[in-house]
Design a protein around this motif. Structure first.
Motif, PDB file in Angstrom:
ATOM      1  N   ILE A   1       3.276  -9.242  11.835  1.00  0.00           N
ATOM      2  CA  ILE A   1       4.197  -8.161  11.505  1.00  0.00           C
ATOM      3  C   ILE A   1       4.614  -7.465  12.799  1.00  0.00           C
ATOM      4  CG2 ILE A   1       4.429  -5.909  10.353  1.00  0.00           C
ATOM      5  CD1 ILE A   1       2.379  -6.895   8.292  1.00  0.00           C
ATOM      6  N   SER A   2       5.907  -7.302  12.998  1.00  0.00           N
ATOM      7  CA  SER A   2       6.373  -6.638  14.218  1.00  0.00           C
ATOM      8  C   SER A   2       5.957  -5.172  14.222  1.00  0.00           C
ATOM      9  CB  SER A   2       7.900  -6.756  14.336  1.00  0.00           C
ATOM     10  OG  SER A   2       8.533  -6.191  13.213  1.00  0.00           O
ATOM     11  N   ARG A   3       5.622  -4.676  15.409  1.00  0.00           N
ATOM     12  CA  ARG A   3       5.194  -3.289  15.639  1.00  0.00           C
ATOM     13  C   ARG A   3       3.835  -2.986  14.989  1.00  0.00           C
ATOM     14  NH1 ARG A   3       9.865   0.145  13.287  1.00  0.00           N
ATOM     15  NH2 ARG A   3       8.372   1.793  13.735  1.00  0.00           N
TER      16      ARG A   3
ATOM     17  N   SER B   1      -5.676   2.485  12.870  1.00  0.00           N
ATOM     18  CA  SER B   1      -6.968   2.413  12.201  1.00  0.00           C
ATOM     19  C   SER B   1      -7.085   1.147  11.359  1.00  0.00           C
ATOM     20  CB  SER B   1      -7.173   3.631  11.298  1.00  0.00           C
ATOM     21  OG  SER B   1      -6.307   3.569  10.176  1.00  0.00           O
ATOM     22  N   GLY B   2      -8.334   0.799  11.046  1.00  0.00           N
ATOM     23  CA  GLY B   2      -8.561  -0.343  10.176  1.00  0.00           C
ATOM     24  C   GLY B   2      -7.984  -0.127   8.796  1.00  0.00           C
ATOM     25  N   ARG B   3      -7.982   1.119   8.318  1.00  0.00           N
ATOM     26  CA  ARG B   3      -7.420   1.415   6.997  1.00  0.00           C
ATOM     27  C   ARG B   3      -5.914   1.185   6.998  1.00  0.00           C
ATOM     28  NH1 ARG B   3     -10.367   1.435   2.655  1.00  0.00           N
ATOM     29  NH2 ARG B   3     -11.920   2.683   3.769  1.00  0.00           N
ATOM     30  N   GLN B   4      -5.248   1.582   8.086  1.00  0.00           N
ATOM     31  CA  GLN B   4      -3.806   1.328   8.175  1.00  0.00           C
ATOM     32  C   GLN B   4      -3.520  -0.180   8.246  1.00  0.00           C
ATOM     33  OE1 GLN B   4      -2.660   3.782  11.613  1.00  0.00           O
ATOM     34  NE2 GLN B   4      -1.477   5.068  10.199  1.00  0.00           N
ATOM     35  N   LEU B   5      -4.336  -0.901   8.996  1.00  0.00           N
ATOM     36  CA  LEU B   5      -4.153  -2.347   9.069  1.00  0.00           C
ATOM     37  C   LEU B   5      -4.355  -2.998   7.704  1.00  0.00           C
ATOM     38  CD1 LEU B   5      -5.979  -3.186  12.433  1.00  0.00           C
ATOM     39  CD2 LEU B   5      -3.521  -3.231  11.999  1.00  0.00           C
ATOM     40  N   ALA B   6      -5.331  -2.497   6.953  1.00  0.00           N
ATOM     41  CA  ALA B   6      -5.556  -3.024   5.605  1.00  0.00           C
ATOM     42  C   ALA B   6      -4.342  -2.779   4.721  1.00  0.00           C
ATOM     43  CB  ALA B   6      -6.798  -2.374   5.001  1.00  0.00           C
ATOM     44  N   ALA B   7      -3.721  -1.609   4.863  1.00  0.00           N
ATOM     45  CA  ALA B   7      -2.526  -1.304   4.078  1.00  0.00           C
ATOM     46  C   ALA B   7      -1.384  -2.252   4.445  1.00  0.00           C
ATOM     47  CB  ALA B   7      -2.112   0.143   4.316  1.00  0.00           C
ATOM     48  N   ALA B   8      -1.203  -2.505   5.748  1.00  0.00           N
ATOM     49  CA  ALA B   8      -0.164  -3.433   6.180  1.00  0.00           C
ATOM     50  C   ALA B   8      -0.437  -4.835   5.647  1.00  0.00           C
ATOM     51  CB  ALA B   8      -0.080  -3.443   7.704  1.00  0.00           C
TER      52      ALA B   8
ATOM     53  N   ARG C   1       9.797  -3.437   9.502  1.00  0.00           N
ATOM     54  CA  ARG C   1       9.903  -2.018   9.877  1.00  0.00           C
ATOM     55  C   ARG C   1       9.542  -1.113   8.713  1.00  0.00           C
ATOM     56  NH1 ARG C   1      14.518  -0.295   7.544  1.00  0.00           N
ATOM     57  NH2 ARG C   1      16.102  -1.878   7.069  1.00  0.00           N
ATOM     58  N   MET C   2       9.848  -1.563   7.471  1.00  0.00           N
ATOM     59  CA  MET C   2       9.494  -0.750   6.312  1.00  0.00           C
ATOM     60  C   MET C   2       8.003  -0.844   6.007  1.00  0.00           C
ATOM     61  SD  MET C   2      11.906   1.108   5.307  1.00  0.00           S
ATOM     62  CE  MET C   2      10.929   1.742   3.934  1.00  0.00           C
ATOM     63  N   VAL C   3       7.392  -1.986   6.290  1.00  0.00           N
ATOM     64  CA  VAL C   3       5.934  -2.090   6.142  1.00  0.00           C
ATOM     65  C   VAL C   3       5.271  -1.029   7.009  1.00  0.00           C
ATOM     66  CG1 VAL C   3       3.907  -3.527   6.603  1.00  0.00           C
ATOM     67  CG2 VAL C   3       5.950  -4.548   5.565  1.00  0.00           C
TER      68      VAL C   3
ATOM     69  N   SER D   1       6.629   1.678   8.321  1.00  0.00           N
ATOM     70  CA  SER D   1       7.025   3.036   7.898  1.00  0.00           C
ATOM     71  C   SER D   1       6.229   3.490   6.687  1.00  0.00           C
ATOM     72  CB  SER D   1       8.522   3.072   7.584  1.00  0.00           C
ATOM     73  OG  SER D   1       9.290   2.833   8.738  1.00  0.00           O
ATOM     74  N   ILE D   2       6.047   2.597   5.713  1.00  0.00           N
ATOM     75  CA  ILE D   2       5.289   2.952   4.511  1.00  0.00           C
ATOM     76  C   ILE D   2       3.838   3.245   4.869  1.00  0.00           C
ATOM     77  CG2 ILE D   2       4.385   2.047   2.333  1.00  0.00           C
ATOM     78  CD1 ILE D   2       7.040   0.578   1.965  1.00  0.00           C
ATOM     79  N   VAL D   3       3.251   2.422   5.709  1.00  0.00           N
ATOM     80  CA  VAL D   3       1.852   2.643   6.088  1.00  0.00           C
ATOM     81  C   VAL D   3       1.702   3.982   6.792  1.00  0.00           C
ATOM     82  CG1 VAL D   3      -0.032   1.836   7.557  1.00  0.00           C
ATOM     83  CG2 VAL D   3       1.299   0.193   6.215  1.00  0.00           C
ATOM     84  N   LYS D   4       2.601   4.283   7.709  1.00  0.00           N
ATOM     85  CA  LYS D   4       2.511   5.547   8.446  1.00  0.00           C
ATOM     86  C   LYS D   4       2.728   6.748   7.526  1.00  0.00           C
ATOM     87  CE  LYS D   4       3.847   4.048  13.091  1.00  0.00           C
ATOM     88  NZ  LYS D   4       4.880   4.198  14.160  1.00  0.00           N
ATOM     89  N   ALA D   5       3.655   6.607   6.577  1.00  0.00           N
ATOM     90  CA  ALA D   5       3.946   7.731   5.672  1.00  0.00           C
ATOM     91  C   ALA D   5       2.804   7.963   4.682  1.00  0.00           C
ATOM     92  CB  ALA D   5       5.247   7.462   4.928  1.00  0.00           C
ATOM     93  N   ASN D   6       2.064   6.899   4.369  1.00  0.00           N
ATOM     94  CA  ASN D   6       0.923   6.986   3.459  1.00  0.00           C
ATOM     95  C   ASN D   6       1.297   7.683   2.137  1.00  0.00           C
ATOM     96  OD1 ASN D   6      -1.739   6.526   2.675  1.00  0.00           O
ATOM     97  ND2 ASN D   6      -2.455   8.490   3.510  1.00  0.00           N
ATOM     98  N   PRO D   7       2.333   7.195   1.444  1.00  0.00           N
ATOM     99  CA  PRO D   7       2.765   7.843   0.194  1.00  0.00           C
ATOM    100  C   PRO D   7       1.689   7.746  -0.882  1.00  0.00           C
ATOM    101  CG  PRO D   7       3.847   5.732   0.470  1.00  0.00           C
ATOM    102  CD  PRO D   7       3.114   5.976   1.734  1.00  0.00           C
TER     103      PRO D   7
END
Length: 398
Positions: free
Chosen positions: A214-216, A222-229, A254-256, A258-264
């Motif tokens: 996945i780009s970017r 964090s490992g939790r963010q990577l798991a979300a991606a 890019r949306m992957v 963005s969604i992970v960073k936003a943590n909706p």
């Protein structure tokens, strides 16, 4: 004569045939092919970037005295009868490795091929696209406009069919010129070995941990963010397979991120995000995030890497495996030098993956040992003959 002064071939010389969709039409054309002469020119059009699969959505075939056929695999999905009829004929393709897998799935399996792109590489030509090769060999410009369109759409526009027919219009003439040049350069036997290698090459196994491409991805901390991606990647891949849609069209990288960073926290928040293409899939993306949130800490992916089987990342060898890095540098230098001597690109002189494997595995620095190693990894006899002695000498000096 400059490129713009070359004559332009904008339509096939015998016109554009109708797209073939009926078994009776195919049988009639096969009869014409049998009465034809010379090699069989073959090409395919896929819908890369639009569909999940790499299937052919149009097959173009041409032989002298038989003319050109544009075959729709959506209707004629078993072309083994055509393949069998042309079993003793050389098939000429451009960049055959891209076409052979989808042709095989249609029952088209040549026994002998000639690859005009690969021939151009072995001849040291600076540009190897079909248009460039036709210009060099025949002094003709091809009208090339529709290489990146969605060939799965129906009906296919007439302008696209012109483009498709032109792809096979001159392949036999290009082959004739390249064969003469390969003979003059004493490289025809090299080319024949390369063509057979490509023809018989097995499709690569799916790479593990593809989600890490996945780009970017490095922006996630964090490992939790990577798991979300990872869960978002897996969900879009599942949906892509299910709907035969290119996954990045369902959810771009890019949306992957963005969604992970936003943590909706719910699908409504996802639907409101700027740049989301398919809001109807918001629940799918939310479910993927929930799966990542539910993972125990010891199942989270590592930030350090995927732990892929095989060789470690060669870009880090200088720190972690300095001796292998030194061997790789020496091997690359030899391959580049020998390639330059014979006017062959380094990557065709010896595959980069084989260069890395040769550097990683320790063995006696003798020509016999190098020959055995190259042979085991699938290098061709012409490569082994040219590289064994200089590689052994370079490794012996380390």
């Amino acid at each position: 004569m400059s490129e713009t002064e070359l004559p332009l071939l904008s339509v096939p010389r015998n016109g554009v045939p109708d797209v073939m969709t009926e078994e009776a039409e195919l049988a009639d054309y096969i009869a014409k092919l049998k009465r034809g002469k010379g090699p069989l020119a073959v090409d395919t059009e896929r819908a890369s970037g639009f569909r999940y699969t790499s299937d052919a959505y149009l097959v173009q075939v041409r032989r002298e005295c038989a003319g050109t056929a544009l075959i729709d695999p959506e209707f004629l999905f078993d072309l083994s009868s055509l393949s069998n009829a042309m079993a003793d004929v050389t098939w000429v393709l451009h960049a055959a490795s891209q076409d052979l897998p989808c042709l095989n799935r249609l029952g088209m399996r040549p026994k002998t091929i000639f690859d005009t792109e690969l021939a151009a590489r072995l001849l040291g030509d600076p540009k190897v696209s079909l248009g460039a090769v036709v210009e060099r060999e025949l002094g003709i410009r091809l009208a090339k406009e529709f290489s990146a369109v969605d060939w799965s759409q129906r009906p296919l526009p007439h302008d696209w069919l012109i483009y498709a027919a032109l792809d096979v219009e001159l392949l036999d003439e290009v082959m004739e010129r390249q064969v003469a040049r390969l003979k003059d350069a004493k490289k025809l036997s090299w080319a024949e070995e390369e063509f057979e290698y490509v023809r018989t090459l097995e499709p690569p196994a799916p790479k593990p941990h593809q989600w890490r491409r996945i780009s970017r991805l490095s922006e996630l901390k964090s490992g939790r963010q990577l798991a979300a991606a990872r869960e978002l990647w897996r969900e879009r891949d599942r949906l892509g397979q299910e709907t035969n849609t290119c996954p990045s069209r369902l959810l771009p990288d890019r949306m992957v991120i963005s969604i992970v960073k936003a943590n909706p926290r719910n699908s409504r928040q996802i639907k409101k995000m700027s740049g989301l293409r398919h809001r109807r899939l918001a629940e799918n993306w939310h479910d993927a995030l929930e799966r990542a949130r539910a993972l125990p800490a010891d199942e989270l992916p590592s930030k350090r890497g995927s732990g892929n089987p095989g060789l470690p990342d060669h870009r880090r060898w200088s720190q972690s495996h300095p001796e292998a890095a030194e061997r790789l540098a020496a091997i690359r230098a030899v391959v580049a030098e020998v390639g330059e001597q014979h006017n062959v690109p380094a990557e065709n002189m010896l595959l980069p993956a084989h260069q890395r494997l040769l550097a990683w595995v320790e063995f006696p620095a003798t020509p016999a040992a190098v020959r055995a190693a190259l042979d085991e990894m699938g290098s061709r006899s012409w490569q082994i003959a040219l590289l064994s002695a200089p590689l052994a000498e370079a490794l012996r000096k380390l």
